[in-house]
Design an enzyme around this catalytic site. Structure first.
Site, PDB file in Angstrom:
ATOM      1  N   SER A 129      10.249 -26.386 -82.226  1.00 17.52           N
ATOM      2  CA  SER A 129      11.193 -27.489 -82.414  1.00 17.52           C
ATOM      3  C   SER A 129      10.816 -28.649 -81.505  1.00 17.52           C
ATOM      4  O   SER A 129      10.247 -28.438 -80.422  1.00 17.52           O
ATOM      5  CB  SER A 129      12.608 -27.029 -82.065  1.00 17.52           C
ATOM      6  OG  SER A 129      13.491 -28.131 -82.004  1.00 17.52           O
ATOM      7  N   LYS A 154      12.100 -22.263 -77.744  1.00 12.11           N
ATOM      8  CA  LYS A 154      11.133 -22.989 -78.576  1.00 12.11           C
ATOM      9  C   LYS A 154       9.921 -23.434 -77.762  1.00 12.11           C
ATOM     10  O   LYS A 154       8.817 -23.574 -78.301  1.00 12.11           O
ATOM     11  CB  LYS A 154      11.813 -24.180 -79.256  1.00 12.11           C
ATOM     12  CG  LYS A 154      12.891 -23.768 -80.263  1.00 12.11           C
ATOM     13  CD  LYS A 154      12.311 -22.905 -81.373  1.00 12.11           C
ATOM     14  CE  LYS A 154      13.305 -22.600 -82.468  1.00 12.11           C
ATOM     15  NZ  LYS A 154      12.714 -21.770 -83.536  1.00 12.11           N
ATOM     16  N   ARG A 167      17.317 -19.037 -96.726  1.00 12.89           N
ATOM     17  CA  ARG A 167      17.835 -20.420 -96.846  1.00 12.89           C
ATOM     18  C   ARG A 167      16.971 -21.376 -96.030  1.00 12.89           C
ATOM     19  O   ARG A 167      16.040 -20.957 -95.326  1.00 12.89           O
ATOM     20  CB  ARG A 167      19.292 -20.489 -96.390  1.00 12.89           C
ATOM     21  CG  ARG A 167      19.457 -20.217 -94.908  1.00 12.89           C
ATOM     22  CD  ARG A 167      20.928 -20.197 -94.519  1.00 12.89           C
ATOM     23  NE  ARG A 167      21.109 -20.500 -93.108  1.00 12.89           N
ATOM     24  CZ  ARG A 167      22.262 -20.467 -92.464  1.00 12.89           C
ATOM     25  NH1 ARG A 167      23.366 -20.126 -93.105  1.00 12.89           N
ATOM     26  NH2 ARG A 167      22.334 -20.784 -91.181  1.00 12.89           N
ATOM     27  N   TYR A 198      18.026 -22.406 -76.518  1.00 12.15           N
ATOM     28  CA  TYR A 198      17.230 -22.726 -77.714  1.00 12.15           C
ATOM     29  C   TYR A 198      15.980 -23.511 -77.305  1.00 12.15           C
ATOM     30  O   TYR A 198      14.861 -23.170 -77.715  1.00 12.15           O
ATOM     31  CB  TYR A 198      18.091 -23.533 -78.688  1.00 12.15           C
ATOM     32  CG  TYR A 198      17.384 -24.005 -79.933  1.00 12.15           C
ATOM     33  CD1 TYR A 198      17.306 -23.195 -81.061  1.00 12.15           C
ATOM     34  CD2 TYR A 198      16.808 -25.270 -79.998  1.00 12.15           C
ATOM     35  CE1 TYR A 198      16.662 -23.637 -82.212  1.00 12.15           C
ATOM     36  CE2 TYR A 198      16.165 -25.720 -81.140  1.00 12.15           C
ATOM     37  CZ  TYR A 198      16.099 -24.897 -82.249  1.00 12.15           C
ATOM     38  OH  TYR A 198      15.462 -25.341 -83.389  1.00 12.15           O
ATOM     39  N   ASN A 202       9.804 -18.007 -88.794  1.00 10.85           N
ATOM     40  CA  ASN A 202      10.690 -19.152 -89.029  1.00 10.85           C
ATOM     41  C   ASN A 202      12.134 -18.914 -88.587  1.00 10.85           C
ATOM     42  O   ASN A 202      12.806 -19.836 -88.142  1.00 10.85           O
ATOM     43  CB  ASN A 202      10.650 -19.483 -90.532  1.00 10.85           C
ATOM     44  CG  ASN A 202      11.811 -20.371 -90.941  1.00 10.85           C
ATOM     45  OD1 ASN A 202      11.813 -21.575 -90.678  1.00 10.85           O
ATOM     46  ND2 ASN A 202      12.839 -19.785 -91.563  1.00 10.85           N
ATOM     47  N   ASP A 216      17.347  -7.275 -88.871  1.00 13.08           N
ATOM     48  CA  ASP A 216      17.914  -8.112 -87.814  1.00 13.08           C
ATOM     49  C   ASP A 216      16.810  -8.280 -86.769  1.00 13.08           C
ATOM     50  O   ASP A 216      16.303  -7.281 -86.234  1.00 13.08           O
ATOM     51  CB  ASP A 216      19.135  -7.413 -87.220  1.00 13.08           C
ATOM     52  CG  ASP A 216      19.752  -8.209 -86.073  1.00 13.08           C
ATOM     53  OD1 ASP A 216      19.160  -9.206 -85.635  1.00 13.08           O
ATOM     54  OD2 ASP A 216      20.834  -7.800 -85.612  1.00 13.08           O
TER      55      ASP A 216
HETATM   56  P1  NAD Z   1      18.917 -21.988 -91.045  1.00 10.69           P
HETATM   57  O1  NAD Z   1      20.040 -21.657 -90.129  1.00 10.69           O
HETATM   58  O2  NAD Z   1      19.212 -22.580 -92.362  1.00 10.69           O
HETATM   59  O3  NAD Z   1      17.984 -20.727 -91.246  1.00 10.69           O
HETATM   60  C1  NAD Z   1      17.715 -19.828 -90.203  1.00 10.69           C
HETATM   61  C2  NAD Z   1      17.324 -18.500 -90.778  1.00 10.69           C
HETATM   62  O4  NAD Z   1      17.164 -17.562 -89.694  1.00 10.69           O
HETATM   63  C3  NAD Z   1      18.371 -17.924 -91.730  1.00 10.69           C
HETATM   64  O5  NAD Z   1      17.740 -17.444 -92.888  1.00 10.69           O
HETATM   65  C4  NAD Z   1      18.978 -16.796 -90.927  1.00 10.69           C
HETATM   66  O6  NAD Z   1      19.427 -15.716 -91.722  1.00 10.69           O
HETATM   67  C5  NAD Z   1      17.805 -16.353 -90.059  1.00 10.69           C
HETATM   68  N1  NAD Z   1      18.294 -15.602 -88.913  1.00 10.69           N
HETATM   69  C6  NAD Z   1      19.198 -16.003 -87.992  1.00 10.69           C
HETATM   70  N2  NAD Z   1      19.465 -14.993 -87.135  1.00 10.69           N
HETATM   71  C7  NAD Z   1      18.699 -13.926 -87.530  1.00 10.69           C
HETATM   72  C8  NAD Z   1      18.539 -12.612 -87.062  1.00 10.69           C
HETATM   73  N3  NAD Z   1      19.236 -12.131 -86.004  1.00 10.69           N
HETATM   74  N4  NAD Z   1      17.681 -11.798 -87.691  1.00 10.69           N
HETATM   75  C9  NAD Z   1      16.986 -12.244 -88.754  1.00 10.69           C
HETATM   76  N5  NAD Z   1      17.105 -13.492 -89.258  1.00 10.69           N
HETATM   77  C10 NAD Z   1      17.951 -14.319 -88.644  1.00 10.69           C
HETATM   78  O7  NAD Z   1      17.983 -22.954 -90.187  1.00 10.69           O
HETATM   79  P2  NAD Z   1      16.661 -23.800 -90.506  1.00 10.69           P
HETATM   80  O8  NAD Z   1      16.963 -25.196 -90.119  1.00 10.69           O
HETATM   81  O9  NAD Z   1      16.116 -23.502 -91.848  1.00 10.69           O
HETATM   82  O10 NAD Z   1      15.733 -23.205 -89.352  1.00 10.69           O
HETATM   83  C11 NAD Z   1      14.474 -22.609 -89.585  1.00 10.69           C
HETATM   84  C12 NAD Z   1      13.661 -22.772 -88.308  1.00 10.69           C
HETATM   85  O11 NAD Z   1      13.430 -24.163 -88.074  1.00 10.69           O
HETATM   86  C13 NAD Z   1      14.364 -22.242 -87.056  1.00 10.69           C
HETATM   87  O12 NAD Z   1      13.448 -21.564 -86.230  1.00 10.69           O
HETATM   88  C14 NAD Z   1      14.844 -23.511 -86.389  1.00 10.69           C
HETATM   89  O13 NAD Z   1      15.012 -23.357 -84.998  1.00 10.69           O
HETATM   90  C15 NAD Z   1      13.745 -24.484 -86.746  1.00 10.69           C
HETATM   91  N6  NAD Z   1      14.113 -25.898 -86.651  1.00 10.69           N
HETATM   92  C16 NAD Z   1      15.099 -26.411 -87.436  1.00 10.69           C
HETATM   93  C17 NAD Z   1      15.431 -27.762 -87.298  1.00 10.69           C
HETATM   94  C18 NAD Z   1      16.517 -28.406 -88.132  1.00 10.69           C
HETATM   95  O14 NAD Z   1      16.902 -29.554 -87.850  1.00 10.69           O
HETATM   96  N7  NAD Z   1      17.050 -27.756 -89.154  1.00 10.69           N
HETATM   97  C19 NAD Z   1      14.750 -28.573 -86.380  1.00 10.69           C
HETATM   98  C20 NAD Z   1      13.742 -27.985 -85.606  1.00 10.69           C
HETATM   99  C21 NAD Z   1      13.423 -26.649 -85.759  1.00 10.69           C
END
Ligand code: NAD
Length: 261
Positions: free
Chosen positions: A153, A170, A26, A166, A99, A72
């Site tokens: 991030s 990061k 996702r 977090y 990611n 995991d």
């Molecule tokens: P999301 O929660 O939609 O996706 C995170 C993904 O990580 C999911 O597919 C989930 O299954 C996977 N995940 C979580 N725990 C896990 C585990 N124990 N083992 C394996 N997989 C695991 O979030 P996103 O927004 O798509 O985030 C993607 C990346 O972008 C992350 O590293 C997040 O920190 C970073 N990010 C997101 C934002 C934002 O605003 N959405 C901003 C800055 C950085």
């Protein structure tokens, strides 16, 4: 892995690379898997606990040769099996995108000591030690000219008042990026990080709902947040042959919401 590349070509992707994207069921990960597949690359769609969502992403990818990869990221042995399996199916790992991540609230004044311990342990396990382990395993299958992109991030620089583990994870992954850029540079493996601001995914859904959405979109002079496919396009650029000299750097991708020297 760089078949078909013409330096200076408008096309960034090298086509027909093997790419492992963690957390691709996702959000930014799913968009990234689609963006690489659209370039002609073969993608290992990693997931943890959502096989149905991961299968949907897999089926939505253009091209052929894509595979699923489950682990995991808190489990080092599961990571080794997942990465070795993905490499066996794809032939190599030319590009790794770290990611996957978690963003769990644990504000210091509202969190018990036990909860604080758990938040730090879980967050560092998935956001820092997991990517470090995925990287070690992937490098065993990465040829000269490979690419590693770590998703950091904006919070690494701005602080995360309610998710301090977090923010620390990061920031640490940026340090990992710099160290590996230096150790893997002689193999022409470029290692970079991207530091997105707010992006419309499930992770940010609560923060971007109601009044929070308007407050947060106004953090950017563009008065909006990012879409996952914008972040994905930047990741594809960082993986491109033309981005080799960016190794060791962090691409701020936050709509001008947090500017730094
Ligand atoms: P999301 O929660 O939609 O996706 C995170 C993904 O990580 C999911 O597919 C989930 O299954 C996977 N995940 C979580 N725990 C896990 C585990 N124990 N083992 C394996 N997989 C695991 O979030 P996103 O927004 O798509 O985030 C993607 C990346 O972008 C992350 O590293 C997040 O920190 C970073 N990010 C997101 C934002 C934002 O605003 N959405 C901003 C800055 C950085």
């Amino acid at each position: 892995m760089t078949r078909g590349l013409i330096l200076g070509s408008a096309r960034l992707g090298a086509m027909d690379r093997s790419v492992l994207v963690t957390g691709a069921s996702r959000g930014i990960g799913a968009a990234t898997a689609r963006a690489f597949a659209a370039e002609g690359d073969r993608v290992a769609v990693h997931y943890s606990s959502s096989p149905d969502a991961a299968k949907e992403v897999l089926q939505s990818l253009p091209g052929t040769g894509h595979v699923l990869a489950q682990a995991d990221l808190a489990d080092p042995e599961a990571i080794r099996q997942m990465v070795d399996g993905a490499a066996a199916a794809l032939g190599s790992i030319d590009v790794l995108v770290n990611n996957a991540g978690i963003y769990e609230p644990h504000p210091i004044r509202q969190t018990s000591y036990d909860q604080w311990q758990n938040a730090w342990t879980n967050t560092l396990a998935v956001n820092l030690i997991g990517p470090a382990n995925v990287t070690w395993c992937a490098v065993q299958h990465m040829p000269r000219g490979g690419r590693i992109i770590n998703v950091s991030s904006r919070g690494a620089f701005r602080g995360e008042p309610n998710q301090p583990a977090y923010g620390a994870s990061k920031a640490a992954i940026i340090s990992l990026t710099q160290s590996l850029a230096r150790s893997l540079g002689p193999e022409a493996i470029a290692v970079t990080a991207i530091a997105p601001g707010w992006t419309t995914t499930d992770m940010a859904a609560e923060a971007l709902s109601g009044d929070g959405y308007h407050r947060r979109r106004l953090e950017s002079p563009l008065e909006r947040v990012a879409a996952p496919n914008e972040v994905a396009a930047a990741i594809v650029y960082l993986a491109s042959p033309l981005a080799e000299f960016a190794t060791g750097t962090v691409l701020d991708f936050n709509g001008g919401s947090h500017l730094r020297m």
